[in-house]
Design a protein around this motif. Sequence first.
Motif, short mmCIF file in Angstrom:
data_model
loop_
_atom_site.label_atom_id
_atom_site.label_comp_id
_atom_site.label_asym_id
_atom_site.label_seq_id
_atom_site.Cartn_x
_atom_site.Cartn_y
_atom_site.Cartn_z
N UNK A 598 0.83 -1.22 0.00
CA UNK A 598 0.00 0.00 0.00
C UNK A 598 0.86 1.27 0.00
N UNK A 599 2.18 1.10 0.13
CA UNK A 599 3.10 2.23 0.06
C UNK A 599 3.46 2.47 -1.40
N UNK A 600 3.18 3.66 -1.96
CA UNK A 600 3.49 3.92 -3.37
C UNK A 600 4.96 3.68 -3.71
N UNK A 601 5.85 3.89 -2.75
CA UNK A 601 7.27 3.71 -3.05
C UNK A 601 7.59 2.24 -3.34
N UNK A 602 6.91 1.33 -2.64
CA UNK A 602 7.11 -0.10 -2.89
C UNK A 602 6.77 -0.44 -4.34
N UNK A 603 5.61 0.00 -4.79
CA UNK A 603 5.17 -0.29 -6.15
C UNK A 603 6.06 0.40 -7.16
N UNK A 697 -3.03 5.41 2.71
CA UNK A 697 -2.53 4.04 2.56
C UNK A 697 -3.59 3.02 2.94
N UNK A 698 -4.46 3.37 3.86
CA UNK A 698 -5.48 2.43 4.29
C UNK A 698 -6.38 2.02 3.13
N UNK A 699 -6.75 2.96 2.29
CA UNK A 699 -7.73 2.70 1.25
C UNK A 699 -7.16 1.89 0.08
N UNK A 700 -5.85 1.72 0.07
CA UNK A 700 -5.24 0.93 -1.01
C UNK A 700 -5.26 -0.56 -0.73
N UNK A 701 -5.51 -0.94 0.51
CA UNK A 701 -5.34 -2.33 0.87
C UNK A 701 -6.60 -3.11 1.14
N UNK A 702 -7.78 -2.49 1.04
CA UNK A 702 -9.00 -3.21 1.42
C UNK A 702 -10.13 -2.94 0.42
N UNK A 703 -11.08 -3.88 0.39
CA UNK A 703 -12.25 -3.72 -0.48
C UNK A 703 -13.26 -2.79 0.19
N UNK A 704 -14.25 -2.37 -0.57
CA UNK A 704 -15.29 -1.50 -0.01
C UNK A 704 -16.03 -2.19 1.13
N UNK A 769 -2.77 0.93 11.08
CA UNK A 769 -3.16 2.26 10.62
C UNK A 769 -3.57 3.09 11.82
N UNK A 770 -3.29 4.36 11.78
CA UNK A 770 -3.67 5.27 12.87
C UNK A 770 -4.35 6.49 12.26
N UNK A 771 -5.55 6.74 12.74
CA UNK A 771 -6.30 7.89 12.20
C UNK A 771 -5.84 9.18 12.86
N UNK A 772 -6.19 10.29 12.24
CA UNK A 772 -5.84 11.60 12.83
C UNK A 772 -6.64 11.87 14.10
N UNK A 773 -7.65 11.02 14.37
CA UNK A 773 -8.43 11.14 15.60
C UNK A 773 -7.79 10.35 16.75
N UNK A 774 -6.63 9.70 16.48
CA UNK A 774 -5.93 8.98 17.54
C UNK A 774 -6.41 7.56 17.76
N UNK A 775 -7.10 7.01 16.78
CA UNK A 775 -7.56 5.63 16.90
C UNK A 775 -6.73 4.73 15.99
N UNK A 776 -6.30 3.59 16.56
CA UNK A 776 -5.50 2.62 15.79
C UNK A 776 -6.41 1.53 15.23
#
Length: 940
Positions: A598-603, A697-704, A769-776
């Motif tokens: 999910x990291x663009x640099x990897x791809x 990065x979160x949205x690159x790794x999971x389905x809807x 993943x960690x959101x900007x709201x402080x939730x992991x």
Amino acid sequence: MPPRLRPTRLEYVVDGVKLRSQLSAAALEAIGDEAEQRRRALEILKSALFRGRMIAKERLEAGAGGIETARLLSGVTDEVITALYDFTTVHVFRARNPTEGERLALMAVGGYGRGTLAPFSDIDLLFLRPYKQTAHVEQVIEYMLYALWDLGFKVGHASRTIEECIKLAREDFTIRTALLESRRLTGDEALAEELKRRFRAEVVKGTGAPFVAAKLKERDDRHARAGASRYMVEPNVKEGKGGLRDLNTLFWIGQYLHPADAEHVEGVLQLEMFERREITAFIRAFDFLWAVRCHLHFATGRPEERLTFDLQPELARRMGYGDRGDAPAVERFMRRYFLIAKEVGALTRVFAAKLESERVKSEPKGFSRLLPGARAKRKKLDEGFHEEGGRLNIDGPQTFEQDPVNLLRLFRLADQRNLDLHPDAFTAATRLSGLISAKVRRDPAAAKVFLDILARSRDPQRTLTMMTEANVLGRFVPEFGRIVAQMQFNMYHSYTVDEHTLRAVGVINDIANGRFAEDHPLSTAIMPLIHDKEALFLAMLLHDTGKGGEGGQERAGARAARTACERLGLDRRRVELVAWLVEHHLVMSDYAQKRDVSDPRTVADFARIVQSPERLRLLLVLTVADIRAVGPGVWNGWKGQLLRELYNATESVFRGGRGSEASSVRRHFEVLAASARERLIAAAPETADWARSMEDAYFAGFTDDDMLVHAALAARAERQRGAAADARVRPDQGAAEIVVAARDRARLFADLATCITAAGASVLGARVFTSRLGQALDVFYVQDVSGQPYGADNPKSLARLAESLEAAARGEATKTEPRRLADFGRAAAFAITPTVMLDNEASETATVVEASGRDRPGLLGALARAISDAGLSIVSAHIDSYGERAVDAFYVTDAVGAKLRDPRRMTALKARLLSALQEGEASPAKPRPNLQKARASVAR
């Protein structure tokens, strides 16, 4: 290797006359006290047995042959048992005027009857009576058996009349085989001879066909149980394919069809179908395998038959192997073992085929394929070849001598016609493989035949395996010949290098034919899109030819591939394509399993290496086949998912024409993330705040659908004390997926990993993943100890693990259990140097930390705690193991979300991680078996 010694005369080891005089003296000194008589007798016999075994052991270690040692041990046992019999029948239960019913013959049967015995083998005895058992005979047998057990023997025994033996032998092939090798030890000679005469006349005569069929079926069933390959890297010396039992099967067949002295292999195998060189090869293999088996027993002090990793270095040392250049002693020894196993395979194939096609011309008709009743008709095929009895044969050695390319055409024609090889053709090909010269290797006609076999045959794995056994493949492609029977001394690979390679070729063929469509849907779908299948098969055949080569496996392999492809006449473009695939055959698995897709640099980095969609397709199929051919259980749905994600992300970059620049790939990912975020909010407006707070990065790794589940879990966590967990089995990924939503805090990941280990689960991978709201949001993929999705057979255990993770996420103490790997003793045979690498170039947003060392339960938690204690956060974790070695990669950031760049902190982190890797290391890297314990066991 140690020099061979002259055979030891048995009387120098155990003097039977002296032994009996000692027993008689002991009986007379304690006359009237049966218990004391017995105690003294056993003491004398134990001493003789111990002395004999120790002399055999010392001579074996000094270079004596395996057959010599086995016969010496059998002779020592003979003297002890016959002396015990004399003591029993003269001093304990003497029949001064024995009646007809008190006659008794003591016979060795089975392997012991053949006169070869390993140090801790069972001994099989037959107490032969003329008719019903008398009280006297019963007392003798009982006394002897208890004495033998007290001497430490494990005894298989039977007490039967001749009539009973004949009846049971007719009904049971196992009993028939045991009696086939029977020999008289002591007792009534006439009785023993009567049994042998009647056994031959009433059981053996005229029953060669069913006996051969039964023994070959028994062999096939045994192979299925012990492992279908003779190139398993932890072989069973006795029962495994290519082991002693295969040679015994040939021996039994030869003995059955050609009665002779069971102690002399040469006599048994003097059949017209067996050539002198084959008999010599049989004896050479028999001697080597017996030496290995005897060393195994002496080294372990028990009847150990499996040559495990922890024993292999010790056996190499005992058998005189040393390091040579880059080849360790253990790998040299094991290569010798596998070359012998290969020779056993060739012998088995030739012997069995000759029995089928020639031996039983005189046998009754109707036994179909195995034993045809009439001479097979010939059917002319290509020039120099004909079909005979359903097998492909040659018109004569001149077929190969006049045109050596026919050595290759033989195998292509066999594949095209779906025929097995006639033993004459196989033997001639083996003997004349030396005709494949440098000129033949550069012959365009030979190259075309070879490429037809490799890339266009119906079953390339089977055909190439036959070519290997006949020494044809290694002669034609010397780069491959260099890795034939090459050992891979690690717990990751289950086979030798050549066997792994041929299996991988077979996997590609299976994928192309749609046989793995369910396991590998992507590979199956893209196979028709691959333009150069010859390059793919060549790369697979040559991908491991650089093992042990100068400059590392990949570069050495690329050099070998160039040389081989140029010799085959490929044009420059195709030569370089094959060389590129060989040099980069590990790249895709490394990126998929050790990097964050999910990291663009990897791809971007991976796309820069691959450069084209065709290479991407070739590399995917090559990688899938390589992993799948490593061994049973190595491939799983999780690895397939990782490879598909990397392939799809890279193919998307190529398809969009964006190039492989990191900035272009990053913009591509940002567009995909924005689109996924908008779809989530549209489907569930209540998730808007959470969706906007989550990183791209979160949205690159999971389905809807995954995102909807995760958003609901995050909302539940806020309602119930700050943590929630959800678990489900993912059959498509071969793992259980556990998602934990919780308030972020220090050591959260480490606590969760420790909790999973305590439940007996193994983490395959993790995304954090960690959101900007402080939730992991931590997503784990876990299996049980058998490699199955955790909780697949017990959903309650998966639910309990989810509850435990919720508690751990809230900071509640987790009950931990110290666990040890089941095969930790085997793993301790390998010297593993822990390593830690920090890379600030592999990701644009995080430092990639790769830690490698000996695998053990709890390692992931220990590494995660070390990272947390260094004040760093884990962004994602990528867990993998290669047998005894674990390779874990972590994406980490500091307290402000930046890369770790301070040299002092980087040095401190390395030290913490190395300490975690070394924790629990076994003190000796290569422990030897407890030889004192083994010596004591021999004494017992």
